[in-house]
Design a protein around this motif. Structure first.
Motif, mmCIF file in Angstrom:
data_model
loop_
_atom_site.group_PDB
_atom_site.id
_atom_site.type_symbol
_atom_site.label_atom_id
_atom_site.label_comp_id
_atom_site.label_asym_id
_atom_site.label_seq_id
_atom_site.Cartn_x
_atom_site.Cartn_y
_atom_site.Cartn_z
ATOM 1 N N GLU A 357 -8.154 4.692 -2.657
ATOM 2 C CA GLU A 357 -8.414 3.325 -3.107
ATOM 3 C C GLU A 357 -9.580 2.696 -2.331
ATOM 4 O O GLU A 357 -9.917 3.123 -1.226
ATOM 5 C CB GLU A 357 -7.159 2.459 -2.920
ATOM 6 C CG GLU A 357 -6.064 2.746 -3.933
ATOM 7 C CD GLU A 357 -5.407 4.103 -3.692
ATOM 8 O OE1 GLU A 357 -5.045 4.770 -4.686
ATOM 9 O OE2 GLU A 357 -5.278 4.501 -2.514
ATOM 10 N N TYR A 372 -6.331 -2.292 0.794
ATOM 11 C CA TYR A 372 -6.865 -1.571 -0.348
ATOM 12 C C TYR A 372 -6.364 -2.180 -1.657
ATOM 13 O O TYR A 372 -5.210 -2.591 -1.774
ATOM 14 C CB TYR A 372 -6.470 -0.099 -0.264
ATOM 15 C CG TYR A 372 -6.898 0.550 1.039
ATOM 16 C CD1 TYR A 372 -8.139 1.151 1.162
ATOM 17 C CD2 TYR A 372 -6.069 0.504 2.159
ATOM 18 C CE1 TYR A 372 -8.557 1.713 2.370
ATOM 19 C CE2 TYR A 372 -6.469 1.063 3.373
ATOM 20 C CZ TYR A 372 -7.714 1.661 3.467
ATOM 21 O OH TYR A 372 -8.105 2.204 4.662
ATOM 22 N N ASP A 373 -7.268 -2.222 -2.653
ATOM 23 C CA ASP A 373 -6.938 -2.710 -3.987
ATOM 24 C C ASP A 373 -6.225 -1.632 -4.784
ATOM 25 O O ASP A 373 -6.516 -0.433 -4.637
ATOM 26 C CB ASP A 373 -8.210 -3.101 -4.746
ATOM 27 C CG ASP A 373 -8.791 -4.409 -4.256
ATOM 28 O OD1 ASP A 373 -8.024 -5.364 -4.058
ATOM 29 O OD2 ASP A 373 -10.033 -4.459 -4.067
ATOM 30 N N LEU A 374 -5.335 -2.057 -5.652
ATOM 31 C CA LEU A 374 -4.751 -1.180 -6.650
ATOM 32 C C LEU A 374 -5.374 -1.504 -8.007
ATOM 33 O O LEU A 374 -5.615 -2.678 -8.331
ATOM 34 C CB LEU A 374 -3.236 -1.356 -6.728
ATOM 35 C CG LEU A 374 -2.427 -0.943 -5.497
ATOM 36 C CD1 LEU A 374 -0.934 -1.177 -5.746
ATOM 37 C CD2 LEU A 374 -2.670 0.512 -5.130
ATOM 38 N N SER A 375 -5.603 -0.469 -8.786
ATOM 39 C CA SER A 375 -6.138 -0.679 -10.127
ATOM 40 C C SER A 375 -5.068 -1.280 -11.018
ATOM 41 O O SER A 375 -3.864 -1.098 -10.774
ATOM 42 C CB SER A 375 -6.616 0.659 -10.713
ATOM 43 O OG SER A 375 -7.599 1.240 -9.877
ATOM 44 N N GLN A 378 -1.746 0.600 -11.905
ATOM 45 C CA GLN A 378 -1.523 1.718 -10.976
ATOM 46 C C GLN A 378 -0.119 1.648 -10.386
ATOM 47 O O GLN A 378 0.321 0.589 -9.939
ATOM 48 C CB GLN A 378 -2.561 1.694 -9.860
ATOM 49 C CG GLN A 378 -2.437 2.850 -8.871
ATOM 50 C CD GLN A 378 -3.516 2.839 -7.807
ATOM 51 O OE1 GLN A 378 -4.449 2.027 -7.858
ATOM 52 N NE2 GLN A 378 -3.414 3.747 -6.840
ATOM 53 N N VAL A 381 0.286 5.741 -5.094
ATOM 54 C CA VAL A 381 -0.844 5.939 -4.192
ATOM 55 C C VAL A 381 -0.579 7.198 -3.374
ATOM 56 O O VAL A 381 0.572 7.517 -3.054
ATOM 57 C CB VAL A 381 -1.053 4.736 -3.246
ATOM 58 C CG1 VAL A 381 -1.499 3.515 -4.022
ATOM 59 C CG2 VAL A 381 0.199 4.428 -2.463
#
Length: 526
Positions: A357, A372-375, A378, A381
């Motif tokens: 990510e 961290y970004d998640l889409s 999503q 991870v």
């Protein structure tokens, strides 16, 4: 010491001092021991007309009955002491602990004090010694009630004047460490504790009252034991912002901690355990010595400032082995692990290179640098496995190195839950998640093994099994950890991201009427 035993010892030394020795013999000191009903003891007592001395006729029924009674009582005493040392104890309201993110992300347990009994929701802290509760408050947490799992919890205040078993600890007590601040030997003993958090402290006076515990696993019995704790009149810093608003339960190594008091009284062996589940529910047991399957490492003891300090010899992050030798304090009262450089930079940068990510500062109020970004949409991870190599060769697995961030709609990101420190290394509560951790103070070792904390034989109490609840806003701190994990590659873990806003609720009772039975153990030396 009972008077007959004292007289017997004095007689033994008197006889030894008059025992003849040959001129050529090496100088020695001999001590002769005599049974209390023996002829030498009888003659000695009768010659001094010792009041109350009674000797049954040798060989009579009374003589043998007295010997049998003495042997029986001695066996019962030894059996009781052995049973106490082997038993496990926990709080009378149960051994369940609960992590509450909006109250400092610490684990809490219900602790019952006084007569009539009053219950407190106290934070569990292996990084400090003294147990204190809000009392006769001049400056305490401002909120008298707390909303948790859709329940309104009323926080209690301790009042020494309302407990019939309460006693103020005077300055001449061995528990008083602040005698320089006393106005006289009989004055009230003050206490002040400064914590690592900026401007965070608790101060007041020491009191003694009864703590209610219960035995585990066999015939459940209530154990009522006097302990010394702090009547916390003034709190500052984090204690006013939500952390430990209803008391802090010190579990450290000093003599004034509750585990030390229980061991010194022979109520439990000098060891205790905590297990923090990945869903936020946990367990605590006093007298738990661990198992033969656990991994271990010794404590580094500084007699001037004893703490649960262990040696780390390396860090494993996925496929990277980082060779660093440093010491760290195991502290359940610190929410998140903190490391000083160069260890902090090494572990965070290695983690950063192995995640997929995009790194992003999700909120400026967070103290975590690596988030961290998640889409959109999503749900998983891939994370590198993290573990610590300890002195002696055992590996300490970090089963939950991240915290997930969510809003009312979904989980939108995560952070590596490690903070940078300038001069201290602390293995915080988050690194203890997923482990049954044993603080063995007899062998002076830390033990651990992976555990879900929920086996039938070690689960009691009424605190909710799911304590994660809805995540707080980003401004108030990080959200809930995800409880689901399945192993992927050898050096990585696949985490299933869960929307915590749908967590179910279960009742929490912070105060209740408890039927208490006092068991008094009385030993007499015949």
């Amino acid at each position: 010491m009972a008077l007959p035993l004292l007289l017997l010892l004095l007689l033994s030394f008197a006889l030894a001092s008059s025992y003849p020795r040959g001129a050529a013999a090496e100088p020695t000191l001999g001590v002769e021991f005599h049974h209390r009903f023996s002829d030498p003891v009888r003659r000695w007592a009768e010659s001094r007309a010792h009041p109350g001395a009674w000797f049954p006729e040798k060989g009579s029924a009374a003589y043998y009955a007295a010997l049998l009674r003495h042997d029986r009582d001695l066996r019962l005493r030894r059996r009781s002491l052995a049973a106490a040392a082997d038993s496990e104890l926990t709080f009378v309201d149960g051994n369940t602990t609960v992590r509450i993110s909006s109250l400092g992300f610490l684990h809490y347990a219900l602790v019952t004090l006084g007569t009539p009994n009053v219950t407190f929701l106290a934070a569990l802290d292996t990084g400090s010694d003294l147990f204190w509760v809000p009392c006769d408050c001049q400056q305490c947490a401002p909120t008298p009630t707390f909303s948790f799992e859709n329940q309104q919890i009323e926080f209690n205040m301790y009042d020494p004047n309302k407990s019939s078993t309460s006693q103020i600890v005077s300055c001449n007590s061995s528990f008083c460490d602040s005698q320089v601040s006393c106005t006289g030997a009989s004055s009230n003993c003050p206490y002040t504790i400064q914590y690592l958090s900026d401007a965070t402290s608790s101060s007041g006076i020491l009191v003694e009252d009864v703590l209610y515990l219960t035995t585990e696993y066999s015939n459940s019995q209530v154990v009522k034991t006097p302990i010394v704790f702090g009547c916390g009149e003034v709190q500052t810093g984090s204690f006013l912002d939500g952390a430990a608003p209803n008391g802090l339960f010190g579990l450290g190594l000093e003599n004034n901690s509750v585990p030390s008091i229980l061991a010194n009284k022979g109520l439990a062996s000098n060891s205790f355990s905590m297990c923090f589940g990945s869903d936020g529910s946990g367990r605590i047991n006093f007298g738990d010595n661990g198992s033969s399957n656990q991994s271990e490492t010794p404590f580094n003891i500084d007699n001037q400032n004893p703490s649960y300090n262990i040696s780390i010899t390396g860090i494993q992050v996925g496929n990277s082995s980082l060779n660093y030798d440093f010491s760290a304090i195991v502290d359940s009262g610190t929410s998140f692990t903190t490391l000083a450089d160069p260890m902090y930079t090494a572990i965070t940068t290695s983690f950063n290179t192995q995640v997929q990510e995009s790194r992003h500062q999700l909120d400026p109020s967070l103290d975590f640098e690596y988030c961290y970004d998640l889409s959109p949409g999503q749900t998983t991870v891939n994370l590198p496995d993290v573990s610590l190599a300890t002195k002696g060769g055992s590996s300490f697995p970090v089963t939950d190195p991240i915290i997930a961030l969510s809003n009312q709609q979904s989980v939108y990101g995560y952070c590596l839950a490690i903070m940078n420190s300038t001069n201290v290394n602390i293995i915080g509560q988050n690194f203890l998640t997923g482990l049954h951790v044993v603080f063995d103070r007899e062998r002076m070792i830390l033990g651990w093994e992976e555990s879900n904390c929920y086996t039938a034989e070690n689960s009691t109490g009424t605190l909710p099994i799911n304590s994660s609840g809805a995540s707080p806003s980003a401004a108030s701190g990080p959200g809930s950890l995800d409880p689901e994990a399945t192993k992927g590659s050898q050096n990585g873990t696949q985490i299933t991201v869960v929307d915590t806003s749908s967590s179910y609720s279960s009742p929490l009772s912070a105060s209740r009427s408890v039927l208490l039975v006092l068991f008094v153990l009385f030993f007499a030396v015949l």
